[in-house]
Design a protein around this motif. Structure first.
Motif, PDB file in Angstrom:
ATOM      1  N   SER A   1      16.730  14.684  -0.398  1.00 45.70           N
ATOM      2  CA  SER A   1      16.252  13.771  -1.450  1.00 45.70           C
ATOM      3  C   SER A   1      16.884  14.131  -2.785  1.00 45.70           C
ATOM      4  N   GLY A   2      17.015  15.430  -3.047  1.00 47.93           N
ATOM      5  CA  GLY A   2      17.685  15.860  -4.270  1.00 47.93           C
ATOM      6  C   GLY A   2      19.152  15.462  -4.297  1.00 47.93           C
ATOM      7  N   VAL A   3      19.823  15.575  -3.150  1.00 47.08           N
ATOM      8  CA  VAL A   3      21.230  15.160  -3.067  1.00 47.08           C
ATOM      9  C   VAL A   3      21.357  13.653  -3.294  1.00 47.08           C
ATOM     10  N   THR A   4      20.390  12.896  -2.767  1.00 47.20           N
ATOM     11  CA  THR A   4      20.384  11.444  -3.022  1.00 47.20           C
ATOM     12  C   THR A   4      20.304  11.167  -4.512  1.00 47.20           C
ATOM     13  N   GLY A   5      19.395  11.854  -5.198  1.00 44.73           N
ATOM     14  CA  GLY A   5      19.276  11.675  -6.637  1.00 44.73           C
ATOM     15  C   GLY A   5      20.542  12.056  -7.378  1.00 44.73           C
TER      16      GLY A   5
ATOM     17  N   ALA B   1      25.001   9.479  -1.909  1.00 46.01           N
ATOM     18  CA  ALA B   1      23.615   9.020  -1.960  1.00 46.01           C
ATOM     19  C   ALA B   1      23.215   8.296  -0.681  1.00 46.01           C
ATOM     20  N   ALA B   2      24.096   7.427  -0.172  1.00 46.67           N
ATOM     21  CA  ALA B   2      23.778   6.681   1.046  1.00 46.67           C
ATOM     22  C   ALA B   2      23.612   7.616   2.235  1.00 46.67           C
ATOM     23  N   SER B   3      24.532   8.561   2.371  1.00 48.99           N
ATOM     24  CA  SER B   3      24.465   9.495   3.502  1.00 48.99           C
ATOM     25  C   SER B   3      23.246  10.406   3.395  1.00 48.99           C
ATOM     26  N   ALA B   4      22.959  10.886   2.177  1.00 55.96           N
ATOM     27  CA  ALA B   4      21.812  11.778   1.994  1.00 55.96           C
ATOM     28  C   ALA B   4      20.506  11.048   2.261  1.00 55.96           C
TER      29      ALA B   4
ATOM     30  N   TRP C   1      11.978  21.309   4.403  1.00 48.69           N
ATOM     31  CA  TRP C   1      12.736  21.664   3.208  1.00 48.69           C
ATOM     32  C   TRP C   1      14.094  20.962   3.187  1.00 48.69           C
ATOM     33  N   ALA C   2      14.659  20.717   4.355  1.00 48.16           N
ATOM     34  CA  ALA C   2      15.944  20.031   4.409  1.00 48.16           C
ATOM     35  C   ALA C   2      15.804  18.585   3.945  1.00 48.16           C
TER      36      ALA C   2
ATOM     37  N   ALA D   1      18.585  15.605  -9.488  1.00 49.79           N
ATOM     38  CA  ALA D   1      18.256  16.196  -8.191  1.00 49.79           C
ATOM     39  C   ALA D   1      16.889  16.863  -8.226  1.00 49.79           C
ATOM     40  N   VAL D   2      16.612  17.578  -9.306  1.00 52.48           N
ATOM     41  CA  VAL D   2      15.303  18.220  -9.449  1.00 52.48           C
ATOM     42  C   VAL D   2      14.198  17.165  -9.501  1.00 52.48           C
ATOM     43  N   ALA D   3      14.450  16.087 -10.233  1.00 57.60           N
ATOM     44  CA  ALA D   3      13.456  15.012 -10.321  1.00 57.60           C
ATOM     45  C   ALA D   3      13.210  14.375  -8.960  1.00 57.60           C
ATOM     46  N   ALA D   4      14.279  14.121  -8.208  1.00 59.18           N
ATOM     47  CA  ALA D   4      14.131  13.491  -6.892  1.00 59.18           C
ATOM     48  C   ALA D   4      13.373  14.402  -5.930  1.00 59.18           C
ATOM     49  N   MET D   5      13.674  15.695  -5.965  1.00 66.13           N
ATOM     50  CA  MET D   5      12.947  16.624  -5.088  1.00 66.13           C
ATOM     51  C   MET D   5      11.484  16.730  -5.497  1.00 66.13           C
ATOM     52  N   GLY D   6      11.235  16.736  -6.793  1.00 69.39           N
ATOM     53  CA  GLY D   6       9.845  16.773  -7.252  1.00 69.39           C
ATOM     54  C   GLY D   6       9.074  15.535  -6.836  1.00 69.39           C
ATOM     55  N   ILE D   7       9.722  14.373  -6.906  1.00 69.12           N
ATOM     56  CA  ILE D   7       9.078  13.130  -6.478  1.00 69.12           C
ATOM     57  C   ILE D   7       8.763  13.178  -4.990  1.00 69.12           C
ATOM     58  N   GLU D   8       9.702  13.684  -4.191  1.00 70.81           N
ATOM     59  CA  GLU D   8       9.481  13.748  -2.735  1.00 70.81           C
ATOM     60  C   GLU D   8       8.299  14.653  -2.407  1.00 70.81           C
ATOM     61  N   VAL D   9       8.234  15.815  -3.022  1.00 69.66           N
ATOM     62  CA  VAL D   9       7.133  16.752  -2.758  1.00 69.66           C
ATOM     63  C   VAL D   9       5.813  16.169  -3.247  1.00 69.66           C
ATOM     64  N   LEU D  10       5.825  15.573  -4.440  1.00 67.45           N
ATOM     65  CA  LEU D  10       4.605  15.006  -5.006  1.00 67.45           C
ATOM     66  C   LEU D  10       4.064  13.882  -4.137  1.00 67.45           C
ATOM     67  N   GLN D  11       4.934  12.982  -3.705  1.00 68.16           N
ATOM     68  CA  GLN D  11       4.473  11.864  -2.890  1.00 68.16           C
ATOM     69  C   GLN D  11       4.001  12.334  -1.519  1.00 68.16           C
TER      70      GLN D  11
END
Length: 433
Positions: free
Chosen positions: A128-132, A283-286, A122-123, A150-160
């Motif tokens: 990934s959401g923080v990166t987005g 974004a870079a750090s996340a 989950w972290a 952020a929601v889109a980035a987290m959704g992409i991470e879970v989906l992939q």
């Protein structure tokens, strides 16, 4: 070394180290030089390493009359894991400094390749959401755009991640990610929410581009490994095409529903450079965190990423186009990462990849898609610009390494056979005399 068992152990260790480096994006030159250094250190003076992107082969023959020994490993898993990369890099240093023997080195290598991570899944999703969110801030988005991105980035991470478990080719995962992001943007645009959906899509494109093998592909092309370079470039092109197909599908659905989400010309305004620089740093750090980078490197990566973004934005505002500022910012990244990596005890590749992520041309790709969807063929020029920016980032970072390495006294002792800058592995081949 005359014992057959010891020879096979040495070849196996060199191959396993090379496999770990290659699967995490290291260039073929780094893989070859590192594996050669290990074999040479343990007495195999003329081992030959062949890298073909999906296969690693090492061959050793002591003399013409002796039996030739050859081992092969297939690289089947490609996931950015900077923790494993760093641990292998440290292990190679311990081997060449005689701090571990052959058996202990093989045991440690087995533990590295089989041990999971303490960071919960989950972290990684949250990072990934923080990166987005950071990329959205860099592109000029407000707090609401950051939340949706952020929601889109987290959704992409879970989906992939779910699709990867189904063992689908990565191309389809990229298509699904692009379709998810563009569909979310269409849904937002269809409501009365005061959000620029083009920024959401542009942010998602950058998120999908992050982690692709741009650096390794260009490094291989520049250092004399055309076969591996061609395979990496084809993989990057196929993955990027997947993003384009997915985003185009979402835009088509939006057009059928009467939802227009064309690029807003003011989406990338530079009036808030300090906030945009902060977004790049976050974004870079996340991203580095989501790629399991050592914690000690996160803050320096944020500083370097923010500084590179500041250089890019200032030069962009002066009217130099997009490719030239990207190249200059990437050269800065290459210069700084080489010195900083030694202090942080991480491979330069960890810093380079993470700090380049915020500069990836997501907005240019989306602008090209929007123009082409409107049958405006100037979109081809926008797509060429996006390609130029990506190449400038990769080539600029490698040029920075070229410039930085000769500035250090240790680099003057590089073995003659090492070609090009080193982004991971020993700086010079150390032999056991």
């Amino acid at each position: 070394m005359n014992d057959v068992r010891e020879i096979r152990k040495t070849l196996d260790l060199a191959l396993r180290v090379g496999e770990m480096l290659l699967s995490n994006g290291a260039g073929a030159a780094d893989v070859t030089a590192t594996a050669s250094s290990i074999a040479h250190h343990y007495g195999l003076r003329h081992a030959v390493i062949d890298v073909t992107f999906t296969t690693l082969t090492i061959t050793y023959q002591q003399s013409f009359d002796d039996t030739a020994y050859s081992l092969t490993r297939h690289v089947t898993q490609r996931e950015t894991d900077f923790d494993d990369l760093t641990r292998v890099d440290h292990l190679v240093g311990d081997v060449l400094d005689d701090r571990v023997d052959l058996d202990e080195a093989r045991s440690q290598m087995m533990r590295i390749s089989s041990t999971g991570h303490s960071t919960p899944r989950w972290a990684i999703t949250v990072s990934s959401g923080v990166t987005g969110a950071g990329i959205a801030l860099l592109l000029g988005g407000d707090w609401l755009v950051m939340v949706i991105a952020a929601v889109a980035a987290m959704g992409i991470e879970v989906l992939q991640r779910r699709l990867a478990r189904l063992r689908l080719p990565f191309f389809y995962a990229q298509v699904a990610g692009g379709l998810f992001a563009s569909s979310l943007a269409v849904g937002v645009a269809a409501t009365d929410v005061p959000v620029n959906p083009s920024l959401v899509i542009s942010t998602s494109i950058v998120t999908l581009l992050a982690g692709l093998g741009f650096i390794g592909a260009i490094q291989d092309a520049l250092t004399g490994f055309p076969l591996t370079a061609g395979a990496r470039i084809l993989e990057v092109m196929l993955s990027t095409t997947g993003i384009i197909v997915g985003v185009s599908g979402g835009l088509t659905v939006g057009e059928l529903l009467g939802v227009d989400i064309a690029v807003n010309p003011g989406a990338a305004a530079l009036s808030e450079i300090p906030l945009m620089v902060a977004g790049a740093a976050v974004a870079a750090s996340a991203f580095a965190f989501s790629a399991y980078s050592p914690r000690r490197a996160l803050l320096p990566i944020a500083v370097v990423g923010g500084a590179a973004a500041a250089i890019f934005l200032v030069l962009l505002e002066s009217g130099l186009g997009r490719a030239q500022p990207a190249a200059i910012a990437a050269i800065f990244i290459g210069l700084v990462s080489y010195t900083l990596a030694g202090r942080l005890r991480v491979p330069p590749l960890v810093i380079v990849v993470a700090t380049i992520v915020p500069l990836l041309p997501g907005l240019s790709i989306y602008r090209a898609l929007s123009l082409l969807a409107a049958e405006d063929f100037t979109g081809i020029i926008a797509m060429i610009t996006a390609v130029a920016v990506a190449l400038s980032l990769a080539a600029g970072a490698i040029l920075g390494e070229y410039i930085a390495q000769p500035l250090r006294a240790e680099a003057r002792k590089l073995a003659p056979r090492l070609s090009g800058p080193r982004l991971v592995g020993p700086l010079r081949a150390r032999t056991k005399r």
